[in-house]
Design a protein around this motif. Structure first.
Motif, PDB file in Angstrom:
ATOM      1  N   VAL A  12      -3.459   4.939  -3.421  1.00 62.40           N
ATOM      2  CA  VAL A  12      -4.041   5.711  -2.667  1.00 62.40           C
ATOM      3  C   VAL A  12      -3.210   5.905  -1.633  1.00 62.40           C
TER       4      VAL A  12
ATOM      5  N   PRO B  19      -7.480  -0.424   3.018  1.00 65.71           N
ATOM      6  CA  PRO B  19      -8.300  -0.093   1.733  1.00 65.71           C
ATOM      7  C   PRO B  19      -9.003  -1.469   1.512  1.00 65.71           C
TER       8      PRO B  19
ATOM      9  N   VAL C 256      -9.689  -1.798  -9.660  1.00 63.39           N
ATOM     10  CA  VAL C 256      -9.787  -0.936  -8.698  1.00 63.39           C
ATOM     11  C   VAL C 256      -8.976  -0.932  -7.383  1.00 63.39           C
ATOM     12  N   MET C 257      -8.600  -2.624  -7.379  1.00 64.39           N
ATOM     13  CA  MET C 257      -7.724  -2.610  -6.335  1.00 64.39           C
ATOM     14  C   MET C 257      -6.248  -2.363  -6.701  1.00 64.39           C
TER      15      MET C 257
ATOM     16  N   THR D 231     -12.891   4.247  -6.811  1.00 63.50           N
ATOM     17  CA  THR D 231     -11.905   4.318  -5.749  1.00 63.50           C
ATOM     18  C   THR D 231     -12.045   5.483  -5.071  1.00 63.50           C
TER      19      THR D 231
ATOM     20  N   LEU E 119       0.775  -1.247   0.086  1.00 62.68           N
ATOM     21  CA  LEU E 119      -0.009   0.021   0.024  1.00 62.68           C
ATOM     22  C   LEU E 119       0.804   1.218  -0.051  1.00 62.68           C
TER      23      LEU E 119
ATOM     24  N   VAL F  99     -11.681  -4.578  -0.206  1.00 57.45           N
ATOM     25  CA  VAL F  99     -12.501  -4.828  -1.289  1.00 57.45           C
ATOM     26  C   VAL F  99     -13.126  -6.209  -1.125  1.00 57.45           C
TER      27      VAL F  99
ATOM     28  N   PRO G 284     -13.687   2.373   4.665  1.00 57.72           N
ATOM     29  CA  PRO G 284     -12.963   2.265   3.484  1.00 57.72           C
ATOM     30  C   PRO G 284     -13.222   0.858   2.767  1.00 57.72           C
TER      31      PRO G 284
ATOM     32  N   SER H 210      -6.149   1.221  -5.555  1.00 50.57           N
ATOM     33  CA  SER H 210      -6.434   1.038  -4.259  1.00 50.57           C
ATOM     34  C   SER H 210      -4.872   1.073  -3.551  1.00 50.57           C
ATOM     35  N   ARG H 211      -4.167   0.474  -4.080  1.00 51.17           N
ATOM     36  CA  ARG H 211      -2.819   0.537  -3.511  1.00 51.17           C
ATOM     37  C   ARG H 211      -2.245   1.567  -3.705  1.00 51.17           C
TER      38      ARG H 211
ATOM     39  N   TYR I 231     -13.244   5.519  -0.901  1.00 48.18           N
ATOM     40  CA  TYR I 231     -12.077   6.030   0.264  1.00 48.18           C
ATOM     41  C   TYR I 231     -12.184   7.552   0.373  1.00 48.18           C
TER      42      TYR I 231
END
Length: 508
Positions: free
Chosen positions: A328, A385, A321-322, A290, A4, A387, A405, A325-326, A294
C-alpha cells in the motif's frame, strides 16, 4: 519500515497564499466581528494552507436568525418539490465543475490523498441529485377506509431549522449526507464544519449563491465547538441538530439539545469487525481488510479496525494482510499514486500510538508497524501500517475506536462465537462477513448488531441505501429515503365529510 511502499514529496507547488474561509450568513460572506481567525497547518506538508474566520456567539445568533426567518416566511419550505429539486440539481452540476478546487483544499487541510479527495468531492454531486429526486417524490398516506363519512391523511412537513455539525475526516462528503436531504425536505440550515477542515464547506456558499438558493436558507458559521457548536445545539430557535463525530461529543450534543427537546440525529463511532470464515474467497477478503483499515488512514467511522478470523486460517490470513500492507502506497497526498496520507494532527498521532503501545504492554504482539513513519521530503504526521495479533476481547485495542491505520486480529472457532465477538462492543455501526455459504452470511447478517452489514465486500455505499448505527454508534439514518425522513414531521389530518355525527350533548 524499509520494506514499505513510500511515495516521497512531489514537486507540485503549494498555493502561494492560504485560502481565506469566511462565514456565509443570509447569502453574504463575512469575517468575524472581532477579526479572530484560525490557521490550519497542513498535516502532510507542515505549512499554513487556510485561514478561517473564527465565529462566536454573534455570528451564530445571526445565522440562526437568518435560517429561522427564511423558514418562517416560506421562501424555501413553501416552494414546490419541483422548484426545490431544480436548485439542488444546479448545486450538483456546480460541485462537479469545482471538483479540482475543492479536492486540493481538502487534501491540504486533511492530509488525505488527492485521488481520494477528487472521488469524495465529485461523488457528493450524486448525493445532491438523489436528494433532489426525493424532493419531488416525497408523499404521505391517505386512509379512505375509516367509514363513509370519514377521511384521514398523514402529511409530512419539514421539521424547521436544522443545525448541521460535521467532522474533519470527510468534511464535504458527510455534509452531502445531511444538507441536501434537509433541503429536499424543505428545511433551512445552519452549518458548522470542523475548524480543521473548513474550506470546502465555506466554498459551498459560492456554489449555493450561483445555483439560486434563496438567501438565509443555508448559513455557514466557522469556528469551534465552544461556543458555536454548543449554541447551535441548544438554541431554542433550532428545531433539530444533526451531528457526525465522536461518541463523547455526541453525548454532549444530546445534553445541550435536551433543554428544548429538539430532535437529535447522531452518526458516531464504530469498532467495525470483518469476520472471515475458512470457505471465503480469502484473497478478496485480504484485499478488502487491507482497504478497510488503511482507507483515509483509518480515520473513518466505518474503518474495518478489527478482524475476527477462524483459527484454522488466522496465521496465514494475517500474513497475507501484512504482505498486502507493505504494498500500500503511503506518502505525499498530492501524488495521485498515494493511497494513504497523513494523520490529521500531532495530538491524534500520539493518541493512535498510545493505543498501540498499551496493547503491547497488555500482552498483544505488534506483528507489523507500530510507530511514526518518515516520508522522504515531508515533515508531516504519518503512521506506519500496523497489525496487532494476540488480541483479547477485553483489551482497549479490541473495543475502542483507535481512528488510525491499526488492525486488531482476534480469532474464533464457531459461528456463535464470531457473532458474540462481533456484538461484544458498545458500538454497532458496521460489520462484515466473508463466506461462500449463503446460509452463514444470512445468519450473521440477521444476528449482527450493526446498522450496515456487508457480505463479501466492504464499505460499498450508495445514495439510495440508508446509513447509520445501533447502540453507541448513533441515532437516526442518513442517505436513502430514510435520510430525508429524518428531516420531516408527521402530521395527521382527520376530516368528517358528512353531517352524520351523533351529538354528544343530548336533550333531556
Amino acid at each position: 519500515m524499509s520494506d514499505l511502499t513510500l511515495i516521497p514529496a512531489v514537486s507540485m507547488a503549494l498555493p502561494e497564499t492560504p485560502y481565506h474561509a469566511r462565514h456565509f450568513i443570509n447569502g453574504v460572506y463575512c469575517d468575524s466581528a472581532d477579526g479572530v481567525v484560525t490557521e490550519r497547518i497542513s498535516p502532510s506538508h507542515g505549512v499554513v494552507v487556510s485561514r478561517a474566520a473564527r465565529g462566536g456567539v454573534a455570528e451564530t445568533e445571526a445565522a440562526i436568525a437568518a435560517a429561522r426567518a427564511a423558514f418562517d416566511d416560506g421562501r424555501w419550505s413553501g416552494l414546490s418539490g419541483k422548484a426545490r429539486a431544480t436548485v439542488l440539481f444546479r448545486v450538483a452540476d456546480l460541485i462537479e465543475k469545482n471538483v479540482e478546487r475543492l479536492a486540493l483544499l481538502e487534501t491540504l487541510e486533511s492530509g488525505k490523498p488527492i485521488s481520494q479527495s477528487r472521488g469524495e468531492c465529485g461523488g457528493v454531486a450524486d448525493l445532491w441529485r438523489y436528494a433532489a429526486s426525493l424532493a419531488r417524490t416525497s408523499h404521505g398516506d391517505s386512509h379512505n377506509n375509516l367509514g363513509e363519512d370519514m377521511l384521514a391523511m398523514v402529511m409530512k412537513e419539514p421539521i424547521g431549522v436544522v443545525s448541521i455539525i460535521t467532522p474533519w475526516n470527510f468534511p464535504f462528503w458527510i455534509l452531502g449526507q445531511k444538507l441536501p436531504y434537509a433541503l429536499a425536505a424543505g428545511c433551512t440550515c445552519v452549518v458548522k464544519p470542523s475548524e480543521m477542515t473548513p474550506s470546502t464547506t465555506a466554498i459551498l456558499g459560492e456554489i449555493l449563491n450561483e445555483a439560486g438558493m434563496p438567501a438565509g436558507v443555508v448559513n455557514i458559521v466557522l469556528g469551534l465547538g465552544q461556543p458555536v457548536g454548543a449554541l447551535m445545539a441548544e438554541h431554542p430557535s433550532v428545531d433539530m441538530v444533526t451531528f457526525t463525530g465522536s461518541t463523547a461529543v455526541g453525548r454532549s450534543i444530546t445534553a445541550a439539545a435536551s433543554g428544548t427537546l429538539k430532535k437529535v440525529a447522531l452518526e458516531l463511532g464504530g469498532k467495525n469487525p470483518q469476520v472471515i470464515f475458512p470457505d471465503a474467497d480469502l484473497e478478496s477478503a485480504a484485499d478488502a481488510v487491507t482497504f478497510g483499515v488503511y482507507f483515509n488512514v483509518g480515520q473513518c467511522c466505518n474503518a474495518g479496525s478489527r478482524i475476527i478470523v477462524h483459527e484454522d486460517i488466522a496465521e496465514a490470513f494475517t500474513a497475507r494482510v501484512m504482505e498486502l500492507s507493505r504494498k500500500v502506497a503511503f506518502g505525499d497526498p498530492l501524488d495521485p499514486r498515494t493511497q494513504v496520507g497523513a494523520i490529521v494532527t500531532p495530538a491524534h498521532q500520539q493518541k493512535i500510538d498510545g493505543f498501540v503501545q498499551a496493547a503491547k504492554a497488555d500482552g498483544a504482539k505488534i506483528a507489523m508497524g507500530g510507530g511514526a513513519l518518515s516520508v522522504p521530503g515531508l515533515t508531516g504526521e504519518f503512521y506506519q501500517p500496523t497489525v496487532i495479533t494476540g488480541v483479547r476481547p477485553e483489551m482497549a485495542i479490541a473495543r475502542d475506536e483507535v481512528f488510525g491505520p491499526v488492525l486488531s486480529v482476534l480469532t474464533f472457532r464457531t459461528l456463535d462465537e464470531a457473532i458474540r465477538l462481533t456484538n461484544d462492543a458498545s458500538y454497532g455501526l458496521s460489520a462484515g462477513v466473508w463466506s461462500e455459504n449463503v446460509h452463514t452470511c444470512l445468519e450473521f447478517a440477521r444476528r449482527a448488531q450493526a446498522g450496515t452489514v456487508w457480505t463479501n465486500t466492504w464499505m460499498d455505499g450508495f445514495a439510495e441505501v440508508s446509513f447509520g448505527g445501533m447502540k453507541q454508534s448513533g441515532l437516526g439514518r442518513e442517505n436513502g429515503r430514510y435520510g430525508m425522513e429524518e428531516f420531516l414531521e408527521v402530521k395527521s389530518l382527520v376530516m368528517r365529510i358528512g353531517r352524520s355525527r351523533a351529538p354528544w350533548v343530548k336533550s333531556i
